[in-house]
Design an enzyme around this catalytic site. Structure first.
Site, mmCIF file in Angstrom:
data_model
loop_
_atom_site.group_PDB
_atom_site.id
_atom_site.type_symbol
_atom_site.label_atom_id
_atom_site.label_comp_id
_atom_site.label_asym_id
_atom_site.label_seq_id
_atom_site.Cartn_x
_atom_site.Cartn_y
_atom_site.Cartn_z
ATOM 1 C CG HIS A 119 18.038 -11.307 31.373
ATOM 2 N ND1 HIS A 119 16.983 -11.999 30.815
ATOM 3 C CD2 HIS A 119 17.777 -11.270 32.695
ATOM 4 C CE1 HIS A 119 16.133 -12.364 31.768
ATOM 5 N NE2 HIS A 119 16.588 -11.931 32.910
ATOM 6 C CB CYS A 130 42.145 -9.089 33.471
ATOM 7 S SG CYS A 130 41.660 -8.754 31.774
ATOM 8 C CB CYS A 153 45.363 -11.471 31.331
ATOM 9 S SG CYS A 153 43.640 -12.041 31.403
ATOM 10 C CB ALA A 234 5.052 -7.036 19.617
HETATM 11 C C1 BV8 Z 1 18.767 -15.370 39.335
HETATM 12 C C2 BV8 Z 1 20.580 -13.994 28.955
HETATM 13 C C3 BV8 Z 1 19.418 -14.968 41.563
HETATM 14 C C4 BV8 Z 1 21.541 -14.795 28.190
HETATM 15 C C5 BV8 Z 1 18.791 -15.252 30.015
HETATM 16 C C6 BV8 Z 1 12.950 -22.455 39.696
HETATM 17 C C7 BV8 Z 1 11.858 -21.606 39.818
HETATM 18 C C8 BV8 Z 1 11.979 -20.252 39.596
HETATM 19 C C9 BV8 Z 1 13.216 -19.697 39.256
HETATM 20 C C10 BV8 Z 1 14.283 -20.551 39.140
HETATM 21 C C11 BV8 Z 1 14.184 -21.898 39.355
HETATM 22 N N1 BV8 Z 1 15.400 -22.453 39.138
HETATM 23 C C12 BV8 Z 1 16.279 -21.481 38.825
HETATM 24 C C13 BV8 Z 1 15.608 -20.324 38.820
HETATM 25 C C14 BV8 Z 1 16.140 -19.021 38.544
HETATM 26 C C15 BV8 Z 1 16.376 -18.862 37.044
HETATM 27 C C16 BV8 Z 1 15.095 -19.121 36.260
HETATM 28 O O1 BV8 Z 1 14.225 -18.284 36.191
HETATM 29 N N2 BV8 Z 1 14.995 -20.318 35.648
HETATM 30 C C17 BV8 Z 1 13.789 -20.635 34.909
HETATM 31 C C18 BV8 Z 1 14.139 -21.194 33.544
HETATM 32 C C19 BV8 Z 1 12.951 -21.608 35.728
HETATM 33 N N3 BV8 Z 1 16.731 -17.473 36.911
HETATM 34 C C20 BV8 Z 1 18.034 -17.116 37.021
HETATM 35 O O2 BV8 Z 1 18.949 -17.900 37.174
HETATM 36 C C21 BV8 Z 1 18.273 -15.615 36.988
HETATM 37 N N4 BV8 Z 1 19.163 -15.260 38.065
HETATM 38 O O3 BV8 Z 1 17.723 -15.870 39.675
HETATM 39 O O4 BV8 Z 1 19.700 -14.841 40.195
HETATM 40 C C22 BV8 Z 1 20.245 -16.103 42.044
HETATM 41 C C23 BV8 Z 1 21.605 -16.078 41.796
HETATM 42 C C24 BV8 Z 1 22.385 -17.116 42.294
HETATM 43 C C25 BV8 Z 1 21.795 -18.180 42.990
HETATM 44 C C26 BV8 Z 1 20.395 -18.185 43.175
HETATM 45 C C27 BV8 Z 1 19.621 -17.147 42.716
HETATM 46 C C28 BV8 Z 1 18.956 -15.219 35.683
HETATM 47 C C29 BV8 Z 1 17.979 -15.429 34.550
HETATM 48 C C30 BV8 Z 1 18.588 -14.834 33.278
HETATM 49 C C31 BV8 Z 1 18.980 -15.951 32.346
HETATM 50 N N5 BV8 Z 1 19.479 -15.352 31.112
HETATM 51 N N6 BV8 Z 1 19.310 -14.690 28.921
HETATM 52 C C32 BV8 Z 1 21.176 -14.896 26.749
HETATM 53 O O5 BV8 Z 1 20.239 -14.203 26.276
HETATM 54 O O6 BV8 Z 1 21.837 -15.690 26.075
HETATM 55 S S1 BV8 Z 1 17.202 -15.796 29.990
HETATM 56 C C33 BV8 Z 1 16.552 -15.810 28.427
HETATM 57 O O7 BV8 Z 1 15.159 -16.104 28.630
HETATM 58 C C34 BV8 Z 1 16.566 -14.491 27.691
HETATM 59 O O8 BV8 Z 1 17.032 -13.388 28.435
HETATM 60 C C35 BV8 Z 1 15.094 -14.284 27.396
HETATM 61 O O9 BV8 Z 1 14.784 -12.983 27.210
HETATM 62 C C36 BV8 Z 1 14.510 -14.863 28.623
HETATM 63 C C37 BV8 Z 1 13.045 -15.054 28.693
HETATM 64 O O10 BV8 Z 1 12.620 -15.629 27.520
HETATM 65 P P1 BV8 Z 1 11.618 -14.746 26.622
HETATM 66 O O11 BV8 Z 1 12.248 -13.421 26.354
HETATM 67 O O12 BV8 Z 1 10.277 -14.748 27.241
HETATM 68 O O13 BV8 Z 1 11.659 -15.549 25.273
HETATM 69 P P2 BV8 Z 1 10.863 -16.900 24.936
HETATM 70 O O14 BV8 Z 1 11.401 -17.456 23.665
HETATM 71 O O15 BV8 Z 1 10.794 -17.766 26.155
HETATM 72 O O16 BV8 Z 1 9.362 -16.400 24.662
HETATM 73 C C38 BV8 Z 1 9.098 -15.602 23.511
HETATM 74 C C39 BV8 Z 1 7.661 -15.160 23.649
HETATM 75 O O17 BV8 Z 1 7.369 -14.277 22.570
HETATM 76 C C40 BV8 Z 1 6.686 -16.317 23.542
HETATM 77 O O18 BV8 Z 1 5.714 -16.190 24.561
HETATM 78 C C41 BV8 Z 1 6.046 -16.127 22.166
HETATM 79 O O19 BV8 Z 1 4.696 -16.545 22.141
HETATM 80 C C42 BV8 Z 1 6.143 -14.646 22.007
HETATM 81 N N7 BV8 Z 1 6.194 -14.142 20.625
HETATM 82 C C43 BV8 Z 1 6.771 -14.713 19.537
HETATM 83 N N8 BV8 Z 1 6.636 -13.901 18.468
HETATM 84 C C44 BV8 Z 1 5.956 -12.785 18.904
HETATM 85 C C45 BV8 Z 1 5.685 -12.939 20.275
HETATM 86 N N9 BV8 Z 1 5.024 -12.006 20.982
HETATM 87 C C46 BV8 Z 1 4.626 -10.889 20.342
HETATM 88 N N10 BV8 Z 1 4.868 -10.671 19.020
HETATM 89 C C47 BV8 Z 1 5.525 -11.588 18.280
HETATM 90 N N11 BV8 Z 1 5.756 -11.370 16.967
HETATM 91 ZN ZN ZN Z 2 42.090 -10.584 30.589
#
Ligand code: BV8
Ligand code: ZN
Length: 251
Positions: A119, A130, A153, A234
């Site tokens: 990501h 640009c 730009c 972790a």
């Molecule tokens: C794409 C970057 C093709 C920016 C991020 C319907 C069904 C399926 C898919 C989709 C759908 N509708 C749309 C989609 C696709 C969509 C998607 O998946 N949506 C989801 C929400 C349903 N995906 C996309 O759009 C992707 N692109 O598919 O392209 C395409 C292109 C064009 C047209 C069509 C298709 C792009 C996805 C990337 C989005 N960008 N981030 C930024 O960071 O600001 S996502 C964001 O969520 C972060 O990257 C993050 O890493 C990611 C996942 O979250 P997690 O890392 O899991 O974090 P979270 O807080 O959720 O969970 C933390 C976990 O840690 C918990 O489980 C917790 O219990 C645990 N935890 C906490 N403490 C600890 C721990 N574990 C261990 N130790 C600890 N101490």
């Molecule tokens: Zn520029």
């Protein structure tokens, strides 16, 4: 009472190819807020409001401020024992791939080398007009209209991350898929497994024969489909797992 099974240690001790998917939970013990836990980044603001191109173009100031805040947080954090243990695993195997959803660069700072940033990385920024990389002074202070602009730009500066609806970096998902398919053991660490295509990678590893374990403080959306769910932070589990594998190999 061990946090993980003897099977996992056995499989890791004899493995030559291992891959790991990491999420925001990997950086939680560094003090970096996760996305979906209580108090997480998106609790106050919804992903659709922030991490997508349309939201950015209609509200550049808010989105840029969110990323500026997250970059600032990163100035004060360091890799935690989970990142350091994962870097320690790398030399135990012929192939060890860290596939991360995180954009904080902490795996590299901890010493991991073979990293796939699915990501992107919020420490890299570029101009939407640009497409030139942004340099520090373009992020130091906003233009008179309150948004960060390209000095070359005047286009809007955005973080080099993958927003919802955007394609992942060229080749990233293919390399991750290949690492998952060839892995004998796959670990999914600190991810809620709700974002695709990242969340499908551990499943690919499982259906192509890897032993797949997840490490999380609660079972993720794919937990029931894996061989083992290890409940624990972790930063506690990974150092213990590393020590168990090194000890097992020395026997
Ligand atoms: C794409 C970057 C093709 C920016 C991020 C319907 C069904 C399926 C898919 C989709 C759908 N509708 C749309 C989609 C696709 C969509 C998607 O998946 N949506 C989801 C929400 C349903 N995906 C996309 O759009 C992707 N692109 O598919 O392209 C395409 C292109 C064009 C047209 C069509 C298709 C792009 C996805 C990337 C989005 N960008 N981030 C930024 O960071 O600001 S996502 C964001 O969520 C972060 O990257 C993050 O890493 C990611 C996942 O979250 P997690 O890392 O899991 O974090 P979270 O807080 O959720 O969970 C933390 C976990 O840690 C918990 O489980 C917790 O219990 C645990 N935890 C906490 N403490 C600890 C721990 N574990 C261990 N130790 C600890 N101490
Ligand atoms: Zn520029």
């Amino acid at each position: 009472m061990s946090l993980f099974s003897p099977q996992l240690v056995f499989h890791l001790a004899k493995a030559r190819r291992v891959a790991v998917l990491t999420g925001a939970g990997m950086s939680a013990e560094s003090g970096v807020a996760t996305f979906r836990d209580a108090g997480g980044l998106w609790e106050k603001l919804k992903p659709e409001e922030l991490a997508n191109f349309e939201a950015f173009m209609s509200n550049p100031e808010i989105v840029q401020m969110w990323y500026a805040h997250r970059r600032e947080v990163l100035n004060d954090v360091v890799p935690n024992p989970a990142h350091i243990a994962l870097a320690g695993f790398e030399d135990l195997f012929d192939e060890f791939t860290v596939i991360t959803q995180n954009v904080d660069g902490l795996h590299r700072r901890a010493g991991s080398r073979n990293i796939i940033e699915l990501h992107g990385n919020i420490l890299r920024n570029y101009c939407v007009a640009c497409r030139q990389p942004a340099v520090d002074h373009e992020l130091d202070r906003p233009a008179p209209d309150g948004v960060y602009r390209c000095a070359k730009c005047s286009g809007l500066i955005r973080p080099d991350v993958v927003w919802f609806g955007e394609m992942l970096p060229e080749g990233a998902i293919e390399r991750a898929d290949s690492a998952a398919r060839t892995a004998e053991v796959f670990l999914s660490v600190g991810t809620s497994a709700v974002v695709y295509p990242a969340a499908s990678i551990p499943i690919t590893a499982r259906i192509t024969g890897a032993y797949v374990a997840e490490i999380n403080v609660e079972k993720s959306a794919i937990g029931d489909d894996l061989d083992e769910v290890i409940l624990g932070p972790a930063g506690v589990v990974l150092p213990q797992l590393l020590e168990a594998v090194v000890t097992r190999r020395a026997q």
